[in-house]
Design a protein around this motif. Sequence first.
Motif, PDB file in Angstrom:
ATOM      1  N   ASP A  25       0.570  -1.228   0.348  1.00  0.00           N
ATOM      2  CA  ASP A  25      -0.360  -0.109   0.049  1.00  0.00           C
ATOM      3  C   ASP A  25       0.786   1.643  -0.261  1.00  0.00           C
ATOM      4  N   ARG A  28       1.458   1.679  -3.527  1.00  0.00           N
ATOM      5  CA  ARG A  28       0.990   2.164  -4.465  1.00  0.00           C
ATOM      6  C   ARG A  28       0.568   3.333  -4.563  1.00  0.00           C
ATOM      7  N   ARG A  29       0.307   4.137  -2.627  1.00  0.00           N
ATOM      8  CA  ARG A  29       0.007   5.499  -2.866  1.00  0.00           C
ATOM      9  C   ARG A  29       1.672   6.464  -3.173  1.00  0.00           C
TER      10      ARG A  29
END
Length: 324
Positions: A25, A28-29
């Motif tokens: 995550d 991904r950000r």
Amino acid sequence: MSILQDVRVGLQLLVSKPDGLNRMDALRRAVRTAALADQLGFDAIWASEHHRSALNICPDPPTFLAHLAGITERIRLGTAIVNLPLHHPSFLAERVAMVDNLSGGRLELGVGRGFAAADYLQAGVDQGRAWDVFEAHHAQLVEALADGTTAPCSQRPRPPMWLAVSGSERSLAFAARHGYGLLLAGPNQRLRRVVTTYRELWRQAQGDRPFEVGVSRAIHLADTREQAVAELTAHLNWYRARMHDLGPAVDPPPIGEIIDTFCIVGTPGECLEEVDELRHTSGLTMLNCVFGLGGMASELVEPAVVRFAGEVLPVLRRGAVTPS
């Protein structure tokens, strides 16, 4: 306040993994922020190298930039930096050429020696010999990129190169001799001294042609400076604690000092005033913005990026756009 249309603006990515966020995550950000910067008209994305630290979980900037090459269209893609003593120069040249070709010739190659003792220990490289190893690896890297067969790049003879420096005359003379732009951080007073020295060394080596100065600053915008400082401060305790990952000798400065020397926080107008001062202090040509220092959540980071693009970027240069 003067108009700063000659300043390019980059997004410097620190892929932080704060407690409670998994690595996938976090990556991904960071990718989402990079794609947003491309849509909003930023000039460059800069990926940084660290190892075994939650401050930045990107161990190899070329690998990360190869992915970003596939999801962006026009933005330049830079390494800030590749820690050259830790890499086999011939293999690094091949990765550099791969990114430059995948991106259609958009790579900017920033190199340096780094400062994290933990990285040198992990790589089995004597940090006390970092300069000698750097110079040897640099010679091999440049030769491999220039020969056109080992690692042929889209940009010939090679991508533009930058050197991260702290201010030693040896590093500044090296950068001037090779015609490299500077990648800098630190308080304005030190930047002024460094660039003043570099200007003379550059004139001796390169004559009157201009040189590039990139400066990194953490950016956070809000309706008031007090709000911006409060939102950033809430994340800086984690940031300071994780700085110990970089080596036992690292002594993090107090939060107030971090904000005063490395950050631009406040309203868009206050941001422009600080960039204006920075430009006059350092000869700034590329402002490299770190949004979300300390692992700040996307809910705070992305609005700040969009607001910067809408209210600051148009003043710094023409042609800013809003996302589709």
